[in-house]
Enzyme design. Structure first.
Site, PDB file in Angstrom:
ATOM      1  CD  GLN A 163      -3.094   0.656   2.217  1.00  0.00           C
ATOM      2  OE1 GLN A 163      -4.024  -0.063   1.877  1.00  0.00           O
ATOM      3  NE2 GLN A 163      -2.980   1.129   3.435  1.00  0.00           N
ATOM      4  CD  GLU A 205      -2.010   7.325   3.072  1.00  0.00           C
ATOM      5  OE1 GLU A 205      -0.784   7.084   3.061  1.00  0.00           O
ATOM      6  OE2 GLU A 205      -2.809   6.725   3.803  1.00  0.00           O
ATOM      7  CG  ASP A 243       0.890   0.151   5.314  1.00  0.00           C
ATOM      8  OD1 ASP A 243       0.806  -1.036   5.668  1.00  0.00           O
ATOM      9  OD2 ASP A 243      -0.061   0.953   5.397  1.00  0.00           O
ATOM     10  CD  GLU A 290       1.627   0.905   8.669  1.00  0.00           C
ATOM     11  OE1 GLU A 290       0.385   1.024   8.612  1.00  0.00           O
ATOM     12  OE2 GLU A 290       2.414   1.855   8.439  1.00  0.00           O
ATOM     13  CG  ASP A 317      -2.375   0.456  10.699  1.00  0.00           C
ATOM     14  OD1 ASP A 317      -3.123   0.866  11.609  1.00  0.00           O
ATOM     15  OD2 ASP A 317      -2.551   0.774   9.505  1.00  0.00           O
ATOM     16  CE  LYS A 342      -3.325   4.197  10.264  1.00  0.00           C
ATOM     17  NZ  LYS A 342      -3.798   3.193   9.278  1.00  0.00           N
ATOM     18  NE  ARG A 371      -6.822   5.177   9.352  1.00  0.00           N
ATOM     19  CZ  ARG A 371      -7.597   4.213   9.848  1.00  0.00           C
ATOM     20  NH1 ARG A 371      -8.075   4.300  11.068  1.00  0.00           N
ATOM     21  NH2 ARG A 371      -7.881   3.137   9.140  1.00  0.00           N
ATOM     22  CB  SER A 372      -6.249   6.869   3.148  1.00  0.00           C
ATOM     23  OG  SER A 372      -7.397   6.177   3.581  1.00  0.00           O
ATOM     24  CE  LYS A 393       1.469   5.182   7.697  1.00  0.00           C
ATOM     25  NZ  LYS A 393       1.184   3.809   7.218  1.00  0.00           N
TER      26      LYS A 393
END
Length: 433
Positions: A163, A205, A243, A290, A317, A342, A371-372, A393
């Site tokens: 990702q 992102e 990730d 990740e 995560d 998060k 977050r995205s 991040k």
């Protein structure tokens, strides 16, 4: 001190054009705080519940009016009258009011909006920056950024399973310089992609989403961009991070890369997935991975940690979802050596800080993350500094929803002046170097 006199929520839009919550908190002395709630695309199955309306005639079912109503009609009634600086009492009261383990009644998005807004109102009440209010005068560490410059998986249409492909400027002397390094590498990468005739549109992102020939093509291209920008790859320069978001392509015991990569993709068992990641680590200057294993593949995580845990940061995560219950088990069973933080996975600032504290006490690193689906809210920047987490991040070097966090960190670094610390490679204290 001052009590809360009003709480108001409204529906706003996030960076993907989907509804989210914005909450405002007011006090009797005129202090004010506003919090906005992010949203994820690839989400862990154990995350706190993000309450959506489900009405397909409005925002394709993604409306948040139920959560807004829960703030305005239920949470407000319970929290008005609380001392604004008593963050734990406010958060605990909302948790009790919800009464479920996953905040499924009121919605973690409703609760988090109030939690953030209350903290901001308290900082305003005291006349101090948010990071200072949350962390006291010991808040001084600017985080080493993990910059997602290539988007794959569920964050783009690129045919790559992983990702995120990140650059980590561990050799920079300050946060300001780390950000400059990242920006220059990002623009060098864009030139390289254009020269190859590859797409330079950006994903959720802010990273590019080109049609690479696979994972290694992506890494090799990033290494060329690092060199083209005038930097070097490695521990005294810029390192690489992934990730994998493995839960997005794991099914029935198989890590099925064909889901994103088509017929040319691999189909791997858990042990083969570990072998593959180990092969990448031996070949490239990788410092962090990740969700290298599926969120429920505890045996796979333990094997991965045994093999790579002293060389590479292994971040949970979806595996931990910012929840101390899962983190405690990971610590006990030696599964991973880091946690991604998060705020909307757990739903309150109090629980977020508890997860960071538990991680640090165990020698795990904690990476504060966006977050995205984001907004212009920059609270996570203040949280990173408040907790001296050492890592953040928050996306690539484009899109205002990502830059808002970086720009806030520049402001904080300026405010801290000579007190500010940038740890770089030392932020990865979980690695036995």
């Amino acid at each position: 001190m001052s009590i809360i006199t009003d709480i108001y929520a409204r529906e706003v839009l996030d960076s993907r054009g989907n509804p989210t919550l914005e909450v405002e908190v007011y006090t009797e002395d005129g202090a004010f705080g506003r919090g906005m709630v992010p949203s994820g695309a690839s989400t862990g199955e154990h995350e706190a519940v993000e309450l959506r309306d489900g009405d397909k005639s409005r925002y394709n079912g993604l409306g948040t009016q139920k959560a807004v109503d829960n703030v305005n009609n239920i949470i407000a009634e319970a929290i008005i009258g609380y001392e604004v600086t008593d963050q734990q009492a406010i958060d605990r009261a909302m948790i009790a009011l919800d009464g479920t383990e996953n905040k499924g009644k009121l919605g973690a998005n409703a609760i988090l909006g109030v939690s953030i807004a209350a903290a901001r109102a308290a900082a305003d009440e005291l006349g101090v920056p948010l990071y200072n209010y949350l962390g006291g005068f010991n808040a001084k560490v600017l985080p080493t950024p993990m910059m997602n410059i290539i988007n794959g998986g569920s964050h783009s249409d690129a045919p790559i399973a992983f990702q995120e492909f990140m650059i980590v400027p561990v050799g920079a002397p300050t946060f300001k310089e780390a950000l400059r390094w990242g920006a220059e590498i990002f623009h060098a990468l864009k030139k390289i992609l254009k020269a190859r005739g590859l797409e330079t549109a950006v994903g959720d992102e802010g990273g590019f989403a080109p049609k690479f020939d696979g994972t290694e093509d992506g890494v090799e291209t990033i290494l060329k961009a690092i060199e083209a920008a005038g930097y070097k790859a490695g521990e005294d320069g810029v390192m690489i991070g992934f990730d994998c978001a493995s839960s997005e392509f794991y099914e029935n015991g198989v890590y099925d890369y064909t889901k994103f990569e088509g017929e040319g993709g691999k189909k791997l068992s858990a042990s083969e997935q570990v072998d593959y990641l180990e092969e990448l680590v031996s070949k490239y200057p990788i410092i962090t991975i990740e969700d290298g294993m599926d969120e429920n593949d505890w045996d796979g995580w333990k094997i991965l940690t045994e093999r790579l845990g002293k060389k590479v940061q292994l971040v949970g995560d979806d595996f931990f979802v910012t929840n101390t219950k899962y983190l405690e088990r990971g610590i006990r069973e030696n599964a991973s050596n880091a946690i991604l933080i998060k705020v909307n996975q757990i739903g309150t600032l109090t629980e977020t800080f508890e997860a960071i504290e538990m991680a640090k006490e165990a020698g795990f690193t904690a990476i504060v993350s966006h977050r995205s689906g984001e907004t212009e809210d920059s609270t996570i920047s203040d949280i990173a500094v408040a907790t001296n987490a050492g890592q953040i991040k928050t996306g690539s070097l484009s899109r205002t929803d990502r830059m808002a966090k970086y720009n806030q960190l520049l402001r904080i670094e300026d405010q801290l002046a000579e007190v500010a610390q940038y740890k770089g490679l030392k932020a990865f204290y979980n690695l036995k170097k």
